[in-house]
Design a protein around this motif. Structure first.
Motif, PDB file in Angstrom:
ATOM      1  N   ASP B  90       0.832  -1.195   0.000  1.00  0.00           N
ATOM      2  CA  ASP B  90       0.000   0.000   0.000  1.00  0.00           C
ATOM      3  C   ASP B  90       0.862   1.239   0.000  1.00  0.00           C
ATOM      4  O   ASP B  90       2.096   1.143  -0.100  1.00  0.00           O
ATOM      5  N   ALA B  91       0.282   2.412   0.119  1.00  0.00           N
ATOM      6  CA  ALA B  91       1.046   3.657   0.010  1.00  0.00           C
ATOM      7  C   ALA B  91       2.059   3.820   1.141  1.00  0.00           C
ATOM      8  O   ALA B  91       3.056   4.561   0.999  1.00  0.00           O
ATOM      9  N   TRP B 136      -2.559   5.326  -8.965  1.00  0.00           N
ATOM     10  CA  TRP B 136      -3.560   5.563  -7.910  1.00  0.00           C
ATOM     11  C   TRP B 136      -2.858   5.532  -6.561  1.00  0.00           C
ATOM     12  O   TRP B 136      -1.818   4.920  -6.408  1.00  0.00           O
ATOM     13  N   ASP B 137      -3.414   6.134  -5.590  1.00  0.00           N
ATOM     14  CA  ASP B 137      -2.718   6.193  -4.310  1.00  0.00           C
ATOM     15  C   ASP B 137      -3.555   5.585  -3.171  1.00  0.00           C
ATOM     16  O   ASP B 137      -3.301   5.797  -1.999  1.00  0.00           O
ATOM     17  N   GLN B 138      -4.622   4.846  -3.533  1.00  0.00           N
ATOM     18  CA  GLN B 138      -5.423   4.183  -2.517  1.00  0.00           C
ATOM     19  C   GLN B 138      -5.361   2.676  -2.735  1.00  0.00           C
ATOM     20  O   GLN B 138      -5.179   2.209  -3.855  1.00  0.00           O
ATOM     21  N   GLY B 139      -5.513   1.926  -1.656  1.00  0.00           N
ATOM     22  CA  GLY B 139      -5.619   0.492  -1.772  1.00  0.00           C
ATOM     23  C   GLY B 139      -4.338  -0.237  -1.417  1.00  0.00           C
ATOM     24  O   GLY B 139      -3.280   0.380  -1.249  1.00  0.00           O
ATOM     25  N   CYS B 141      -2.654  -2.152  -3.311  1.00  0.00           N
ATOM     26  CA  CYS B 141      -1.745  -2.413  -4.449  1.00  0.00           C
ATOM     27  C   CYS B 141      -1.265  -1.103  -5.072  1.00  0.00           C
ATOM     28  O   CYS B 141      -1.284  -0.932  -6.301  1.00  0.00           O
ATOM     29  N   THR B 142      -0.915  -0.179  -4.247  1.00  0.00           N
ATOM     30  CA  THR B 142      -0.485   1.134  -4.753  1.00  0.00           C
ATOM     31  C   THR B 142       0.960   1.106  -5.235  1.00  0.00           C
ATOM     32  O   THR B 142       1.333   1.793  -6.180  1.00  0.00           O
ATOM     33  N   VAL B 143       1.777   0.285  -4.562  1.00  0.00           N
ATOM     34  CA  VAL B 143       3.210   0.204  -4.945  1.00  0.00           C
ATOM     35  C   VAL B 143       3.540  -1.235  -5.242  1.00  0.00           C
ATOM     36  O   VAL B 143       3.179  -2.128  -4.481  1.00  0.00           O
ATOM     37  N   LEU B 144       4.224  -1.454  -6.385  1.00  0.00           N
ATOM     38  CA  LEU B 144       4.665  -2.814  -6.732  1.00  0.00           C
ATOM     39  C   LEU B 144       6.185  -2.908  -6.615  1.00  0.00           C
ATOM     40  O   LEU B 144       6.917  -1.994  -6.998  1.00  0.00           O
TER      41      LEU B 144
END
Lengths: 222, 464
Positions: B90-91, B136-139, B141-144
């Motif tokens: 997440d973020a 996107w910055d919510q959820g 899965c924001t960063v991979l």
């Protein structure tokens, strides 16, 4: 003036020989054997300076320069090196003459006497040669027999000989100086004038010498 | 180290350095490409339904995975994404999937600084990690985070081995191609070494390159050294010759002088009363010795050069006086009348003082030496500076007309003069003749009226 002669020579045998020669000839030699001793001397105390160029302690050329600054005394160089540059340099620095080694004592004396004669007769009005007096200004000649009556040619001949007294004068020089080139200016004519001059000189004629191969000379006589 | 080995080694090392540098640059480039490809793969995966799957089941996404890379690159390129593994965060860089690794702090730092893509290579440079911030910055899965192997580091065998092989090839080529150069250098070395053994052989120069220029420079140096050596040898030979001739020439009058002195001693021992004339021959011989040495010096100087070393204004009147004074003592002892006449005015003449004095001295000395007792010698200088004549007149035996030309010939060969005229006879006149010629003077010999020899030195400005 005294007859003092300064000899600057480092070789003992040669120096002694020169001293003996000068003494016998009536000079008063003062011999110094090295440059340092010679440097302090007053050149005007001597009539002639005889200077060897190769000296211990100094080079003769430096002494010559030193003497020339202070004095006009005749300087005769003794040179063992047969080097033109050295001789020319010495003459340019004011040496009067030089003698190359080896030399005969008489040769050295002759050169010294030549140095002493150098103040010549130029400007002299009256010349005395033995018993003959030549007055250049009044154009008169007086001998033991009184005043002579000479022709202009005879006077010119005698005046030239008197000016060069003791020296031989070439016939050609006398012809050029005394005879008129527009007339018969030849040696034969000169001989005729000389013959007449001799007879006019009378008992003093012996002073007028014929010099083999050259011409004539007016000497002091015996 | 030999030239060939040095050359090969240098080229080899240069090649290795160059290839390693290229390997390093290539590795860096590949690394950058890989980061870009992985970032692209991340976006591609999420665009192609990955986001929905991830957000639907974040605790297990992406599920069991090996290295993936099968997905094709979108578009016309046939490039495949590198094999990699992917993890979602997440973020705040926290993952819902407990199997996922902790988000690498160095990547978190880069993303926190505002970058959308962050990358990092492991210290052994064998693994690449790339973190990509999604649009996107919510959820959850924001960063991979993507992990992939490679590319190979620059120091790996994959990079270094070809470099070493290429370098080896370069070394071999250098060893082979340096052969002709080495051969030429060796030839040059041999030629230069021969210089020391005094060889006359010139240095061979081949080609038109730097080695040829070096050879030419060596050859020029060889010629210069050769010429200088020849000149030195010539001078040495001349010096040896001079010393030998001088010794020989001096020994002769010295022997004569010794003979005179011994004879005098014997006559004194025998009770004979000697007059002054008895010593005249000894004095004459000693004077001759001095004059001979001066002549030999003059001969050496004349032989050493063309023309004159000095030209100074010379007072000829005094020169004549000096020469006559020099010979007067011996003339007097021989009862010879030696007279002199110079003009009232001074005649100056540019010349070499020593040589001119020696020349006139020789003429006067001959006139005195070969004259009889009660003979005459007259020295007359007459004329003016532009035209003068110096005569030495004697009534001695003279010189036969047939011999005169030979005596005054211009070319001067000291040795020849000596051998042709034993006891120095003629050497003096040869020197006088040579000196006269160098001064532009005319030397003439004639009979004296009534017998004898007249030697005339004449100068006329228009003649010169």
């Amino acid at each position: 003036m005294s007859n003092r002669i300064l000899l600057v020579e480092d070789d003992l045998a040669l120096g002694q020989q020169v001293v003996d020669t000068l003494s016998q000839a009536g000079f008063d030699p003062h011999w110094v054997q090295d440059g340092d001793a010679a440097r302090g001397l007053e050149p005007d105390d001597y009539r002639v300076i005889v200077l060897d160029l190769m000296l211990p302690g100094t080079y003769g050329m430096d002494l010559l320069k030193r003497y020339r600054v202070k004095s006009e005394v005749p300087v005769l160089i003794l040179s063992a090196r047969d080097d033109t540059a050295d001789k020319i340099r010495a003459l340019k620095l004011g040496a009067d003459d030089y003698v190359t080694k080896p030399f005969f004592p008489e040769e050295l004396l002759a050169r010294i006497q030549a140095c002493l004669r150098r103040p010549n007769l130029v400007g002299t009005e009256r010349i005395v040669v033995g018993t003959i007096q030549v007055d250049l200004k009044r154009r008169e000649v007086i001998t033991t027999e009184g005043a002579l009556s000479l022709t202009p040619v005879e006077f010119e001949i005698l005046a030239l000989l008197a000016r060069r007294k003791g020296s031989a004068v070439a016939r050609d020089a006398l012809v050029d100086a005394a005879l008129d080139p527009s007339h018969d200016a030849s040696r034969r004519t000169l001989d005729v004038h000389m013959s007449r001059l001799r007879s006019k000189l009378g008992s003093d004629a012996a002073q007028l010498e014929t010099v083999w191969g050259i011409g004539y000379r007016l000497s002091e006589g015996s | 180290m030999k030239l060939r080995a040095r050359l090969a080694l240098t080229l080899g090392l240069a090649t290795i350095s160059l290839l390693v540098l290229l390997g390093w640059a290539q590795s860096r480039w590949h690394s950058r490409l890989r980061v870009d490809a992985l970032a692209e793969a991340a976006v591609h995966r999420m665009d192609s339904g990955g986001r929905e799957r991830c957000e639907a089941d974040p605790e297990r996404w992406p599920g069991p995975q090996g290295d993936r890379g099968a997905a094709r690159h979108p578009g016309p390129s046939r490039h495949r994404f590198p094999r990699h593994r992917v993890f979602a965060y997440d973020a705040g860089f926290q993952s819902r999937n407990p199997d996922n690794p902790t988000f690498p702090p160095e990547l978190a730092q880069q993303l926190a600084a505002g970058q959308d893509v962050a990358s990092h290579r492991s210290p052994d440079e064998r693994r690449t990690q790339v973190a990509v911030r999604m649009p996107w910055d919510q959820g959850p899965c924001t960063v991979l985070l993507l992990r992939a192997k490679g590319p190979p580091p620059w120091f790996s065998g994959a990079v270094l081995m070809p470099a070493f092989l290429v370098a080896l090839a370069v070394i071999l080529v250098a060893l082979f191609s340096a052969g002709p150069i080495v051969r030429r250098v060796r030839q040059l070395t041999e030629s230069v070494q021969k210089l020391g053994s005094n060889s006359e052989e010139p240095i061979r120069v081949e080609g038109n390159d730097e080695i040829a220029e070096l050879g030419t420079a060596f050859e020029q140096s060889r010629q210069t050294i050769h010429a200088q050596l020849a000149s030195l040898r010539e001078r040495e030979a001349a010096l040896r010759n001079y010393i030998a001739n001088t010794s020989h020439d001096v020994m002769l009058p010295l022997s004569v002088l010794q003979g005179h002195l011994v004879a005098l001693q014997q006559r004194i021992e025998a009770g004979e009363t000697l007059d002054a004339q008895a010593v005249v021959p000894s004095i004459e011989e000693s004077q001759y010795l001095g004059s001979l040495l001066h002549n030999l010096n003059a001969a050496a100087r004349l032989e050493a050069r063309e023309g004159l070393a000095h030209r100074d204004p010379i007072d000829l009147n005094r020169l004549v006086d000096r020469v006559v004074d020099r010979h007067r003592p011996i003339a007097k002892r021989k009862r010879i009348a030696l007279e002199v006449a110079v003009p009232e005015h001074t005649i100056e003449f540019p010349g070499d003082l020593t040589l001119l004095e020696q020349a006139l001295g020789n003429i006067v000395q001959n006139a005195v030496r070969y004259n009889r007792a009660e003979g005459h010698v007259a020295v007359i200088l007459d004329g003016v500076e532009d035209a003068w004549v110096l005569r030495v007149v004697d009534d001695g035996p003279g010189i036969a007309e047939s011999d005169r030309d030979r005596v005054v010939e211009h070319s001067f060969r000291g040795t020849e003069a000596r051998t042709r005229h034993p006891h120095g006879m003629g050497l003096g006149l040869h020197i006088a003749s040579d000196v006269a010629q160098r001064h532009g003077l005319r030397l003439a010999l004639s009979d004296t009226e009534g017998g004898g020899l007249t030697v005339e030195l004449r100068f006329a400005k228009r003649d010169t």
